[in-house]
Scaffold this active site. Structure first.
Site, PDB file in Angstrom:
ATOM      1  N   SER A   1      37.990  44.476  46.242  1.00  0.00           N
ATOM      2  CA  SER A   1      39.100  44.252  47.166  1.00  0.00           C
ATOM      3  C   SER A   1      40.419  44.646  46.498  1.00  0.00           C
ATOM      4  O   SER A   1      40.567  45.784  46.052  1.00  0.00           O
ATOM      5  CB  SER A   1      39.098  42.799  47.639  1.00  0.00           C
TER       6      SER A   1
ATOM      7  N   ASP B   1      32.830  45.780  57.147  1.00  0.00           N
ATOM      8  CA  ASP B   1      34.113  45.540  56.484  1.00  0.00           C
ATOM      9  C   ASP B   1      35.192  46.391  57.154  1.00  0.00           C
ATOM     10  O   ASP B   1      35.019  47.599  57.341  1.00  0.00           O
ATOM     11  CB  ASP B   1      33.979  45.915  55.005  1.00  0.00           C
TER      12      ASP B   1
ATOM     13  N   HIS C   1      33.049  42.080  54.250  1.00  0.00           N
ATOM     14  CA  HIS C   1      33.839  42.263  53.034  1.00  0.00           C
ATOM     15  C   HIS C   1      33.424  41.269  51.941  1.00  0.00           C
ATOM     16  O   HIS C   1      33.290  40.077  52.188  1.00  0.00           O
ATOM     17  CB  HIS C   1      35.311  42.079  53.390  1.00  0.00           C
TER      18      HIS C   1
END
Length: 341
Positions: free
Chosen positions: A187, A283, A315
């Protein structure tokens, strides 16, 4: 007042109402209690400047993990700025004898604003990764916005990489192979890994260190114009948050959030010869990561790029459900990438 010299129920109700109103007025006048920006589920910012983090605040101490045998310790590498890393060393009985270990410098996720290198989520993940890959792990605890706006996290993370390549710290000096350094993150940490790779590639690192590979797990990239099925409303929210994290930014085509922007450095400048980009089918950042992978292959970069997709997943699913079959398969793929000769 009634005949017994006490207040009537009606009078008590009035007094209670007055007290509630007074409390609400005091609260409204208290800048430390009044929310200026609500960025749930990550944090709230109050008018006083106080920041309340809503997740990622738990910590686990370093030590020996009974499940994997991985040992860890915290090392302060910049006392003035309070910067530290958590080092991870696998049980050497399970590694190739007398062979130095690849060094994986890991940058945690959390929208730049939450989580730390001591968070249970990342401590447990690093234990699993280090044990499975038999690598020396370096988990970086960088300063976070909004108290420390970007580029502080990038600067701190690059400083950590420099420290790794120059330190005489025993675990790194005695067990680490600086000819096999990998940068990795998920991320926001994937975003940091990319930026640090570009910056580190523009300088000579100490100790003859070589950045051999880059692992980007669901990296946080975006842009001013939507790609494919990207949600413009979600993009507007990212734009608002990004401007808070990075004051003075040009917006979502800032090369720090959009590595494919016109003014972004060429991906061909990446210093490593291998890159793994991991995406998840559901995601919202998926299309950006795929576009990054495809642009890297077109850039003239002389290396091997791999794309790993987890079907039906969201995600960073592997952090939320690490024992699922797909999380285990993903960990195995990352291990294979790190250990390939």
């Amino acid at each position: 007042m009634n005949a017994y010299g006490t207040k009537s129920h009606h009078s008590l109700r009035i007094d209670i109402k007055v007290e509630i109103v007074d409390f609400k007025l005091q609260q409204a006048m208290d800048p430390d209690a009044e929310v200026e920006r609500d960025l749930s589920p990550f944090l709230r910012i109050y008018k006083s400047g106080r920041v309340e983090r809503l997740l990622g605040t738990e910590v686990l101490p370093a030590g020996t993990d009974p499940a994997t045998g991985v040992a860890s310790k915290d090392v302060l590498f910049d006392p003035d700025a309070g910067l530290w890393v958590r080092l991870y060393l696998p049980d050497l009985a399970g590694c190739t004898p007398d062979k130095r270990l690849p060094v994986v410098v890991y940058f945690h996720g959390g929208s730049f604003t939450v989580e730390t290198a001591a968070s249970p989520t990342y401590h447990n993940y690093l234990n699993s990764l280090v044990a499975a890959a038999c690598v020396l792990g370096v988990s970086v605890n960088f300063r976070r916005p909004p108290e420390h706006p970007l580029p502080a996290a990038y600067d701190d993370s690059l400083a950590a990489v420099r420290w790794v390549t120059e330190t005489g710290e025993a675990w790194v000096a005695e067990r680490g192979d600086l000819g096999r350094v990998f940068l990795a993150g998920d991320s926001a940490g994937g975003n940091i890994a990319h930026q640090v790779a570009l910056r580190a590639g523009a300088e000579v690192l100490g100790g003859g260190a070589v950045i051999k590979g880059l692992v980007l797990i669901h990296p946080f990239f975006w842009g001013a114009e939507p790609l494919g099925s990207e949600d413009p409303v979600f993009g507007e929210r990212i734009d608002s948050v990004w401007r808070l994290l990075c004051p003075g930014t040009s917006g979502l085509d800032d090369p720090r959030v959009n590595p494919l922007a016109e003014l972004a450095p060429s991906l061909g400048a990446l210093p490593c010869r291998r890159v793994l980009v991991a995406v998840a089918e559901k995601d919202r950042l998926r299309e950006r990561s795929v576009a990054y992978y495809e642009a890297l292959r077109r850039s003239g970069w002389d290396g091997e790029a791999l794309l790993l997709e987890s079907a039906g997943e969201q995600h960073v699913f592997h952090l939320h459900n690490p024992h699922s079959d797909k999380a285990r398969a993903k960990l195995r793929a990352v291990v294979d990438f790190l250990t390939a000769e």
